[in-house]
Design a protein around this motif. Sequence first.
Motif, PDB file in Angstrom:
ATOM      1  N   UNK A 204     -16.522  49.805  -7.277  1.00 44.68           N
ATOM      2  CA  UNK A 204     -17.150  49.580  -8.124  1.00 44.68           C
ATOM      3  C   UNK A 204     -17.847  48.311  -8.398  1.00 44.68           C
ATOM      4  N   UNK A 205     -19.217  47.824  -8.714  1.00 46.97           N
ATOM      5  CA  UNK A 205     -19.171  46.356  -8.793  1.00 46.97           C
ATOM      6  C   UNK A 205     -19.128  46.064 -10.546  1.00 46.97           C
ATOM      7  N   UNK A 206     -18.533  45.100 -10.823  1.00 48.12           N
ATOM      8  CA  UNK A 206     -18.254  45.585 -11.880  1.00 48.12           C
ATOM      9  C   UNK A 206     -18.790  43.471 -12.400  1.00 48.12           C
ATOM     10  N   UNK A 207     -20.599  43.367 -13.110  1.00 53.08           N
ATOM     11  CA  UNK A 207     -20.814  42.143 -13.478  1.00 53.08           C
ATOM     12  C   UNK A 207     -19.816  41.945 -14.145  1.00 53.08           C
ATOM     13  N   UNK A 208     -19.115  42.142 -15.441  1.00 47.65           N
ATOM     14  CA  UNK A 208     -18.466  41.529 -16.791  1.00 47.65           C
ATOM     15  C   UNK A 208     -17.330  40.876 -16.054  1.00 47.65           C
ATOM     16  N   UNK A 209     -16.531  41.856 -14.893  1.00 43.21           N
ATOM     17  CA  UNK A 209     -15.669  41.217 -14.424  1.00 43.21           C
ATOM     18  C   UNK A 209     -15.342  40.189 -13.562  1.00 43.21           C
ATOM     19  N   UNK A 210     -16.338  40.652 -12.931  1.00 42.22           N
ATOM     20  CA  UNK A 210     -16.451  39.491 -11.717  1.00 42.22           C
ATOM     21  C   UNK A 210     -15.619  39.875 -10.874  1.00 42.22           C
ATOM     22  N   UNK A 211     -15.527  41.326 -10.264  1.00 40.85           N
ATOM     23  CA  UNK A 211     -14.803  42.448  -9.124  1.00 40.85           C
ATOM     24  C   UNK A 211     -15.855  43.604  -8.809  1.00 40.85           C
ATOM     25  N   UNK A 212     -15.467  43.853  -7.381  1.00 43.98           N
ATOM     26  CA  UNK A 212     -15.468  45.222  -7.264  1.00 43.98           C
ATOM     27  C   UNK A 212     -14.665  46.298  -6.841  1.00 43.98           C
ATOM     28  N   UNK A 213     -14.046  46.848  -8.127  1.00 47.43           N
ATOM     29  CA  UNK A 213     -13.044  48.168  -7.412  1.00 47.43           C
ATOM     30  C   UNK A 213     -12.586  48.489  -7.411  1.00 47.43           C
ATOM     31  N   UNK A 214     -11.894  49.287  -6.336  1.00 50.22           N
ATOM     32  CA  UNK A 214     -11.784  50.221  -5.258  1.00 50.22           C
ATOM     33  C   UNK A 214     -10.681  50.699  -5.643  1.00 50.22           C
ATOM     34  N   UNK A 215     -11.047  52.047  -5.868  1.00 50.09           N
ATOM     35  CA  UNK A 215     -10.578  53.339  -5.741  1.00 50.09           C
ATOM     36  C   UNK A 215     -10.601  54.356  -5.064  1.00 50.09           C
ATOM     37  N   UNK A 216      -9.311  54.970  -4.707  1.00 53.38           N
ATOM     38  CA  UNK A 216      -8.835  56.065  -3.689  1.00 53.38           C
ATOM     39  C   UNK A 216      -9.835  57.676  -4.445  1.00 53.38           C
TER      40      UNK A 216
END
Length: 390
Positions: A204-216
């Motif tokens: 999940x790329x998040x534009x506001x938080x400058x991260x690409x989150x990874x979820x199982x």
Amino acid sequence: MRSGILDLMYEVKSSVRFIAMIRQTLLPFFLLSTSLYAVPVYIGTNTGGSSGSKGIYLADFDSATGKLTEPTLAAEYSNPGFLALHPTKPILYACGAPTKPFADGSNSVAAFAMGTDHALKFLGEASAGGKGSCHVAVDATGRTVAVANYGDGSLATVKLDEAGIPGEAGTVINHTGSGPNKPRQDGPHAHGVYFNKANTLLFVPDLGLDQVFIYPFDAATSKLGEPMPSLVSTPGVGPRHMTFSPDGKNAYVINELANSITTSTYDGGKFTVLGSVPTLPSDFSGKSTTAEVEVHPNGKFVYGSNRGHDSIVVYQRDAKTGELKFLQHAPCGGKTPRHFKIDPTGKWLLCGHQDSNTISVLPLDPATGLLGAPVNTVSSPSPICLLFVP
């Protein structure tokens, strides 16, 4: 005399029968040959406003000539921005605004049955778990549709029943925090959802938080587990969308605010950043933001769109490292290239222009990766997602 006339009549009848036989034998071949090149394309839009869009549109693309037909309305729906297909059923999904407002004010995920003529029939809808839905993806089993909600920064997994109709949520997650670009990063803004090939992770790329989150991800329950270590971007770049190389070795994240693409190696859910390349010419001083990124099916080239500069940037991909080398800035043929797709043959790039209400077809050389000038441009109200039907 009579014998001559009878002979002539016999020859005429024989010729007619021969022509009929030829037509009967060859006509299906010609029809089949023609249909092999025709590919349906669904178009997600922003409805209302000056564009006059009413929902999801449909056009046919001829990969032999590069001709795209004028889009026609396939189904009425409010703001069906992004589209996705069920992996096994003739069902199309769209995130948008519900036909009847939900109590929590959330957006929706809607399902449409695709007819043999590719007309759409509304099947049902469910809450997207948040507001400002902008991206959807269906998992490999066809049991889950994931949604990114830009408005409130949330993401959700929504269960699909045996008929493929969305129902209750599997998991809803609300990110928290902000970034240094206060006008654009005042809070979380989830902008994309992507399942891995193994169907065990959700990115999940998040534009506001400058991260690409990874979820199982658990396909049996549609639930997400506790987050794994994320891909952390440089503060203020604003990761928007991402794509993977066909060999699965690299991930490419396009950064909306920094006008750049970040290259990473990828191994078992772990990213290692190799670096970033600019999407704009060094002498460009106007206002521009990126939108979409895609790897060519042959894995040799990477493409990104620039809204403002109104171009498609082209890079050559190193087969060993995955690093990118600039090749070209190609005019996209319209204003604000919100979304583009490479056709199944790999020889054309279709680009949707949100603000000029057009779609252009650009020839693509699979050997060099270079794009040519548009060969065809059609009117289309506010196109913001293009989806080929296999």
